[in-house]
Enzyme design. Structure first.
Site, PDB file in Angstrom:
ATOM      1  N   TYR A   9       0.823  -1.205   0.000  1.00 19.42           N
ATOM      2  CA  TYR A   9       0.000   0.000   0.000  1.00 19.42           C
ATOM      3  C   TYR A   9       0.861   1.261   0.000  1.00 19.42           C
ATOM      4  O   TYR A   9       1.787   1.418   0.797  1.00 19.42           O
ATOM      5  CB  TYR A   9      -0.930   0.039   1.229  1.00 19.42           C
ATOM      6  CG  TYR A   9      -1.656   1.348   1.334  1.00 19.42           C
ATOM      7  CD1 TYR A   9      -2.734   1.632   0.494  1.00 19.42           C
ATOM      8  CD2 TYR A   9      -1.239   2.343   2.227  1.00 19.42           C
ATOM      9  CE1 TYR A   9      -3.384   2.850   0.563  1.00 19.42           C
ATOM     10  CE2 TYR A   9      -1.883   3.563   2.299  1.00 19.42           C
ATOM     11  CZ  TYR A   9      -2.954   3.813   1.457  1.00 19.42           C
ATOM     12  OH  TYR A   9      -3.592   5.021   1.505  1.00 19.42           O
TER      13      TYR A   9
ATOM     14  N   HIS B  52      -2.090  16.522  -2.295  1.00 19.61           N
ATOM     15  CA  HIS B  52      -2.599  16.608  -0.933  1.00 19.61           C
ATOM     16  C   HIS B  52      -2.329  17.969  -0.283  1.00 19.61           C
ATOM     17  O   HIS B  52      -2.807  18.223   0.834  1.00 19.61           O
ATOM     18  CB  HIS B  52      -1.996  15.500  -0.073  1.00 19.61           C
ATOM     19  CG  HIS B  52      -2.615  14.148  -0.326  1.00 19.61           C
ATOM     20  ND1 HIS B  52      -2.819  13.644  -1.589  1.00 19.61           N
ATOM     21  CD2 HIS B  52      -3.071  13.196   0.530  1.00 19.61           C
ATOM     22  CE1 HIS B  52      -3.368  12.450  -1.509  1.00 19.61           C
ATOM     23  NE2 HIS B  52      -3.537  12.151  -0.231  1.00 19.61           N
TER      24      HIS B  52
ATOM     25  N   ASN C 138       1.623  10.954   6.208  1.00 19.02           N
ATOM     26  CA  ASN C 138       0.942  10.218   7.269  1.00 19.02           C
ATOM     27  C   ASN C 138       1.521  10.633   8.617  1.00 19.02           C
ATOM     28  O   ASN C 138       2.740  10.774   8.754  1.00 19.02           O
ATOM     29  CB  ASN C 138       1.149   8.720   7.085  1.00 19.02           C
ATOM     30  CG  ASN C 138      -0.035   8.027   6.438  1.00 19.02           C
ATOM     31  OD1 ASN C 138      -0.015   6.819   6.272  1.00 19.02           O
ATOM     32  ND2 ASN C 138      -1.069   8.745   6.076  1.00 19.02           N
TER      33      ASN C 138
ATOM     34  N   TYR D 190     -18.516  30.455  46.123  1.00 19.01           N
ATOM     35  CA  TYR D 190     -17.783  29.315  45.583  1.00 19.01           C
ATOM     36  C   TYR D 190     -16.556  29.729  44.777  1.00 19.01           C
ATOM     37  O   TYR D 190     -15.545  29.025  44.758  1.00 19.01           O
ATOM     38  CB  TYR D 190     -18.688  28.479  44.672  1.00 19.01           C
ATOM     39  CG  TYR D 190     -19.702  27.630  45.379  1.00 19.01           C
ATOM     40  CD1 TYR D 190     -19.896  27.704  46.756  1.00 19.01           C
ATOM     41  CD2 TYR D 190     -20.494  26.728  44.658  1.00 19.01           C
ATOM     42  CE1 TYR D 190     -20.837  26.925  47.392  1.00 19.01           C
ATOM     43  CE2 TYR D 190     -21.428  25.939  45.290  1.00 19.01           C
ATOM     44  CZ  TYR D 190     -21.607  26.033  46.648  1.00 19.01           C
ATOM     45  OH  TYR D 190     -22.529  25.258  47.274  1.00 19.01           O
TER      46      TYR D 190
ATOM     47  N   ARG E 246     -14.052  30.110  47.479  1.00 22.48           N
ATOM     48  CA  ARG E 246     -13.912  28.977  48.393  1.00 22.48           C
ATOM     49  C   ARG E 246     -13.561  27.676  47.669  1.00 22.48           C
ATOM     50  O   ARG E 246     -12.845  26.829  48.208  1.00 22.48           O
ATOM     51  CB  ARG E 246     -15.235  28.816  49.160  1.00 22.48           C
ATOM     52  CG  ARG E 246     -15.228  27.717  50.176  1.00 22.48           C
ATOM     53  CD  ARG E 246     -16.377  27.803  51.177  1.00 22.48           C
ATOM     54  NE  ARG E 246     -17.596  28.389  50.715  1.00 22.48           N
ATOM     55  CZ  ARG E 246     -18.779  27.744  50.687  1.00 22.48           C
ATOM     56  NH1 ARG E 246     -18.867  26.487  51.053  1.00 22.48           N
ATOM     57  NH2 ARG E 246     -19.856  28.377  50.303  1.00 22.48           N
TER      58      ARG E 246
ATOM     59  N   PHE F 178      -2.091   6.413  12.367  1.00 23.28           N
ATOM     60  CA  PHE F 178      -2.297   7.802  11.974  1.00 23.28           C
ATOM     61  C   PHE F 178      -3.589   8.384  12.544  1.00 23.28           C
ATOM     62  O   PHE F 178      -3.826   9.586  12.478  1.00 23.28           O
ATOM     63  CB  PHE F 178      -2.340   7.922  10.452  1.00 23.28           C
ATOM     64  CG  PHE F 178      -3.254   6.910   9.815  1.00 23.28           C
ATOM     65  CD1 PHE F 178      -4.619   6.967   9.964  1.00 23.28           C
ATOM     66  CD2 PHE F 178      -2.719   5.867   9.060  1.00 23.28           C
ATOM     67  CE1 PHE F 178      -5.455   6.028   9.395  1.00 23.28           C
ATOM     68  CE2 PHE F 178      -3.545   4.919   8.479  1.00 23.28           C
ATOM     69  CZ  PHE F 178      -4.924   4.999   8.649  1.00 23.28           C
TER      70      PHE F 178
ATOM     71  N   GLU G  74     -12.100   6.197   4.605  1.00 23.73           N
ATOM     72  CA  GLU G  74     -11.727   6.755   5.909  1.00 23.73           C
ATOM     73  C   GLU G  74     -13.025   7.175   6.602  1.00 23.73           C
ATOM     74  O   GLU G  74     -13.395   8.344   6.625  1.00 23.73           O
ATOM     75  CB  GLU G  74     -10.764   7.920   5.701  1.00 23.73           C
ATOM     76  CG  GLU G  74      -9.469   7.456   5.036  1.00 23.73           C
ATOM     77  CD  GLU G  74      -8.712   8.563   4.325  1.00 23.73           C
ATOM     78  OE1 GLU G  74      -9.119   9.734   4.440  1.00 23.73           O
ATOM     79  OE2 GLU G  74      -7.722   8.249   3.648  1.00 23.73           O
TER      80      GLU G  74
END
Length: 484
Positions: A34, A64, A176, A261, A264, A309, A394
């Site tokens: 791959y 990409h 990746n 609060y 405190r 990844f 994906e």
């Protein structure tokens, strides 16, 4: 993150060379690997001829590089470069040492790739932002050199760095990985840690400004619960208030039995945030040293496809940091509201004399409320917001990059909230003079006064807020705090 030399573990080169050799041996068998001799994602079933393998990696990087939005800050990008080099140097990514050396060369030459901040969903790695980084390695894209954006080829030429020619899988190994989301989360974590220390300081000042009690910080209370962050926060608050004349002045005869609060319960809230940040730090430290690309070459030369990844750990850590940032700001804003309210604080309304003629800190509290509301909205978890990509190959993603990216806006908002609290608490001190607070809190008061004078009559508030916020962001108040 800035200017620190990166030294890899001794022997990294031999490990990396062995990984590259193992991949070469597997390629020689002709099997489908791959991203090495196949397409990517949904196109993994397409075999690529041997003559086109180099073009495959080049096309991957170019296609990409699809990011958008403002560019990532230079310190974050430097951290990304360091994390990617560390990951590849582990010797499971089947790249040549030259790839690691190219990343180190960018760091050494202070070449900072121009990386758009948006475009990653935090699964299959931070593909788009890492592609923009990788473009510079091959002499394309853009980079910052001495504060100016120049073409990648020009940046390399100026630094005397040769463009990298990508070998099998090297483009994929560069793209990746979770390095961008991890770097963003780490940068936000560092900011959050400083802001929490500042919040403890500001909270201690607010206690004295409102003539509150330090009894809620008694160690016996917190030992009975046993939460480590709470115990540390209470001890820190005790140390910050130790020796305060203001506290001693109302130890006897104060009709108030308990404080609100926001005063405190500060150890309980800050302590929970402290523990949350500590857990996030552990996760991000592991991730910073991890191998997160795919496929991986493991011992024995076997090539395994997996999903390291997927940035779910980073997404969860970022969401945890977001909760801490939101809550630190929320309780700070409540202390601001307390200080400007004469019924709760016992101080002049809105911390100014001649109220009515002067509005004092009225709208500064409104600004703090607006920032608090924005941080509450930004704190919505991103890790549960998966959106399938790549034609459903994906089909579950982490959204870690967006989760980490939004932390920087939250930290900016929190710095603004804390600046307002510091201004209000410092103003509160003025009404207790000649009594002094503790030594460290008086130093903090003096630091506020270097940026903003006492509020005697109305003037523009924004410059004071901006000046104190700048001190917060530079860690000047955090540096005064010694954590227990």
């Amino acid at each position: 993150m800035e200017g620190t030399p990166l030294a890899l573990a001794e022997g990294w080169r031999a490990t990396v060379e062995a990984s590259a050799a193992a991949l070469e041996a597997r390629m020689a068998t002709g099997e489908a690997l791959y991203g090495v001799n196949t397409g990517f994602g949904k196109l993994a079933g397409t075999r690529i001829p041997a003559a086109q393998l180099a073009q495959l990696q080049l096309n991957l990087v170019r296609s990409h590089a699809a990011g958008t939005g403002p560019l990532l800050p230079a310190p974050v990008v430097r951290l990304v470069l360091a994390l990617k080099a560390l990951s590849l140097a582990r010797g499971a990514s089947a790249v040549r040492p030259a790839v690691v050396e190219a990343l180190l060369a960018l760091l050494a030459a202070d070449i900072t790739p121009a990386i758009p901040a948006r475009g990653s969903v935090g699964a299959s790695g931070d593909l788009a932002p890492l592609a923009h980084l990788s473009l510079v390695l091959i002499g394309e894209g853009e980079a910052f050199v001495e504060g100016q954006v120049v073409p990648g080829a020009e940046a390399l030429r100026r630094a005397g760095v040769a463009p990298l020619s990508l070998g099998p899988k090297e483009g994929l190994a560069l793209l990746n990985g979770t390095q961008v989301s991890t770097a963003l989360a780490l940068a936000a974590l560092f900011a959050a840690e400083d802001l929490l220390r500042t919040a403890l300081l500001a909270g201690a000042m607010s206690v004295d400004a409102a003539r509150g009690s330090d009894t809620p910080f008694d160690p016996r209370i917190h030992a009975l619960r046993g939460q480590p962050g709470q115990i540390r926060a209470a001890a820190t608050l005790r140390a910050l208030l130790a020796g305060s004349q203001i506290r001693e002045s109302h130890r006897q005869g104060d009709p108030r039995v308990q404080d609100p609060y926001s005063l405190r319960c500060h150890p309980q809230v800050a302590g929970a945030c402290l523990d949350l940040l500590g857990h996030a730090a552990q996760v991000l430290e592991r991730e910073a040293n991890a191998v997160t690309d795919n496929p991986l070459v493991v011992e024995g030369g076997e090539v395994l496809s997996g999903g390291n990844f997927h940035a779910e750990p980073v997404a969860f850590a970022a969401d945890a940091i977001a909760l801490a940032l939101a809550e630190i700001g929320a309780i700070s804003e409540r202390r601001i509201a307390l200080l400007v309210d004469p019924v709760l604080s016992g101080l002049p309304a809105f911390l100014v004399r001649e109220g009515g003629l002067n509005s004092g800190f009225m709208i500064a509290q409104v600004t703090a409320a607006a920032l608090t509301a924005e941080n509450r909205a930004l704190a919505t978890p991103r890790s549960v917001d998966s959106l399938p990509t790549s034609a459903n190959q994906e089909d579950h993603v982490s959204m870690a990059t967006g989760a980490a990216l939004r932390l920087h806006d939250m930290a900016d908002n929190l710095a603004g909230i804390l600046a307002v609290e510091l201004l209000c608490a410092a103003q509160g001190f003025e009404f207790h003079r000649p009594l002094q607070s503790s030594e460290v809190l008086e130093r903090a008061h003096g630091l506020v006064r270097t940026a903003a004078a006492a509020w005697d009559a109305d003037r523009a508030m924004a410059p004071d807020m901006a000046a104190v916020k700048a001190l917060v962001e530079r860690g000047r108040f955090a540096a005064l705090v010694e954590m227990a």
